[in-house]
Write a protein that holds these residues in place. Structure first.
Motif, short mmCIF file in Angstrom:
data_model
loop_
_atom_site.label_atom_id
_atom_site.label_comp_id
_atom_site.label_asym_id
_atom_site.label_seq_id
_atom_site.Cartn_x
_atom_site.Cartn_y
_atom_site.Cartn_z
N CYS A 90 6.18 2.34 -5.75
CA CYS A 90 4.75 2.54 -6.25
C CYS A 90 4.81 3.18 -7.71
O CYS A 90 5.74 3.98 -7.98
CB CYS A 90 4.07 3.68 -5.25
SG CYS A 90 2.65 4.36 -6.29
N LYS B 100 -5.88 0.93 -8.06
CA LYS B 100 -5.39 -0.21 -7.47
C LYS B 100 -4.08 0.19 -6.88
O LYS B 100 -3.43 0.78 -7.87
CB LYS B 100 -5.45 -1.57 -8.30
CG LYS B 100 -6.59 -2.28 -8.14
CD LYS B 100 -6.11 -3.78 -8.58
CE LYS B 100 -7.54 -4.35 -9.18
NZ LYS B 100 -7.49 -5.06 -10.45
N HIS B 101 -3.61 -0.14 -5.73
CA HIS B 101 -2.21 0.04 -5.47
C HIS B 101 -1.31 -0.89 -6.29
O HIS B 101 -1.61 -2.11 -6.36
CB HIS B 101 -2.18 0.13 -3.96
CG HIS B 101 -2.47 1.32 -3.20
ND1 HIS B 101 -2.02 2.11 -2.52
CD2 HIS B 101 -3.95 1.45 -3.08
CE1 HIS B 101 -2.82 2.91 -2.02
NE2 HIS B 101 -3.86 2.67 -2.46
N THR C 279 -3.01 7.68 -5.55
CA THR C 279 -3.59 6.58 -4.99
C THR C 279 -4.28 6.94 -3.41
O THR C 279 -5.24 6.29 -2.76
CB THR C 279 -2.81 5.48 -4.62
OG1 THR C 279 -1.80 5.73 -3.84
CG2 THR C 279 -2.35 4.91 -5.77
N SER C 280 -3.92 8.05 -2.95
CA SER C 280 -4.39 8.57 -1.71
C SER C 280 -5.72 9.25 -1.51
O SER C 280 -6.53 9.27 -0.59
CB SER C 280 -3.34 9.69 -1.12
OG SER C 280 -3.27 10.83 -1.43
N VAL D 190 0.84 -1.19 0.06
CA VAL D 190 0.06 -0.04 0.11
C VAL D 190 0.93 1.33 -0.02
O VAL D 190 1.87 1.26 0.84
CB VAL D 190 -0.79 -0.06 1.05
CG1 VAL D 190 -1.60 1.33 1.33
CG2 VAL D 190 -1.90 -1.29 1.23
N CYS D 191 0.72 2.17 -0.91
CA CYS D 191 1.47 3.53 -0.86
C CYS D 191 0.73 4.30 -0.03
O CYS D 191 -0.27 4.63 0.19
CB CYS D 191 1.34 4.03 -2.48
SG CYS D 191 2.13 5.63 -2.53
N GLU D 192 1.80 4.70 0.81
CA GLU D 192 1.30 5.85 1.93
C GLU D 192 1.75 7.27 1.71
O GLU D 192 1.71 7.98 2.48
CB GLU D 192 1.65 5.09 3.15
CG GLU D 192 1.35 3.93 3.56
CD GLU D 192 1.54 3.37 4.91
OE1 GLU D 192 2.60 3.71 5.63
OE2 GLU D 192 0.88 2.19 5.17
#
Ligand code: CP
Length: 356
Positions: free
Chosen positions: A349, A336-337, A329-330, A321-323
């Motif tokens: 990412c 989709k990550h 994606t946020s 998961v990209c944070e």
């Protein structure tokens, strides 16, 4: 069909070809006046712009084509919550090619994955700005006559300056190019840019523009990017870190090429504008010609099947998961990550290139 999302989507040979076409357009503009008749460019600008948007629009008009689009997110259905992917599908029904600027990193890639016309990244957050890099490369080629054997100083906001990240990626492919990275400690070049493009290359980091000056063939000044700071106080403290004045050019080479992607705020004193080494206004003008060359190139290929390799879906991981809060994606939950394994053996990412 091809897109331009990252400057590395084009090989050095392809960049040479674009530069050659841009130079031919400068020499023989009349040859190109009808090349895009009945074609439409959509400019989708979710962030402010003067040069990029208007040079794209002027480019399409000088090719005989038409332009549609919007210059701020608030006048598009993004204001009602429409996703980048849905916007891209809609624009594919109305135009032949689109240029997108967006504050979230990876937004143009999200558009390219859904749309059915070529997508050009016109700047995504603090990530990349490949058409500015094409502009910079045309300028370097015209002013210096080469891409190899150059010492390039990049000065200012190297952390958030997307033009810097794309220019380093592009120039790292040429022989004997040395980079001098001049910034306050707080605005140093992100590690991912160093790891991806500068391993094995000659570079040094310094806070002193004066110290670097005598070595430089190209000085690339940049604005401190106020819009990317979390704190106004921190911006105020750093905003005037570097101001290029005529007296600071005393020890510079006589054929130094001074560049700036613009807009400038206070980084280059207006006195410098009259110096023969000031190339930044010529650089902005070159932006129109190289964008004409790019539009021609992408439209020529638009009817071919979608290019492979935009994302190699067999080689991505979906379990990470990209944070990064500035990644597309946020904010767009349906994306989709995905993480890709880079040549340097790191999972990043697909959209914003932040590490797992
Ligand atoms: N260099 C550049 O991207 O300028 P604009 O923000 O005015 O497009």
């Amino acid at each position: 069909m091809r897109n331009l999302i990252d400057i590395l989507d084009f090989s050095t040979k392809e960049i040479d070809e674009l530069v050659a076409v841009a130079k031919d357009i400068i020499a023989n503009p009349e040859k190109y006046r009808e090349k895009c008749r009945y074609k439409k460019l959509a400019t989708l600008f979710f962030e402010p712009s003067t040069r990029t948007r208007l040079s794209f629009e002027a480019a399409m008009m000088e090719l005989g084509g038409n332009v549609i689009g919007f210059s701020e997110a608030s006048s598009s259905s993004a204001a009602k919550g429409e996703s980048v992917a849905d916007t891209a599908m809609m624009i594919s029904a109305y135009a032949d090619i689109m240029a997108m600027r967006h504050p979230k990193e990876g937004a143009p890639l999200a558009a390219a994955l859904k749309g059915t016309i070529p997508v050009i990244n016109a700047g995504d957050g603090g990530h990349h700005h490949p058409t500015q890099t094409l502009t910079d490369l045309l300028t370097i080629n015209i002013e210096k006559g080469r891409f190899d054997n150059l010492t390039i100083g990049l000065c200012g906001d190297l952390k958030f300056g997307r033009t810097v990240h794309s220019l380093i990626a592009a120039m790292s492919r040429y022989e004997n190019v040395k980079f001098i990275l001049i910034s306050p400690e707080e605005l140093r070049l992100p590690e991912y840019v160093k790891e991806e493009y500068l391993v094995g290359k000659e570079f040094k980091e310094t806070t002193s523009l004066e110290e670097a000056m005598p070595e430089l063939d190209v000085l690339y000044m940049t604005r401190i990017q106020r819009e990317r700071f979390a704190s106004a106080q921190e911006y105020m403290r750093l905003k005037d870190s570097y101001i290029l004045t005529l007296d600071k050019l005393h020890d510079a080479k006589k054929d130094l090429c001074i560049m700036h992607p613009l807009p400038r705020v206070n980084e280059i004193s207006v006195d410098v504008d009259e110096d023969s080494r000031a190339c930044y206004f010529k650089q902005a003008k070159n932006g129109k010609y190289i964008r004409m060359a790019l539009i021609l190139n992408l439209l020529e290929d638009a009817d071919n099947p979608v290019e492979e390799g935009l994302v190699d879906f067999d080689k991505v991981r979906y379990d990470l998961v990209c944070e990064n809060p500035t990644c597309i994606t946020s904010t767009e939950q349906e994306i989709k990550h995905m993480f890709k394994l880079t040549d340097k053996g790191v999972w990043r990412c697909v959209y914003c290139e932040v590490k797992e």
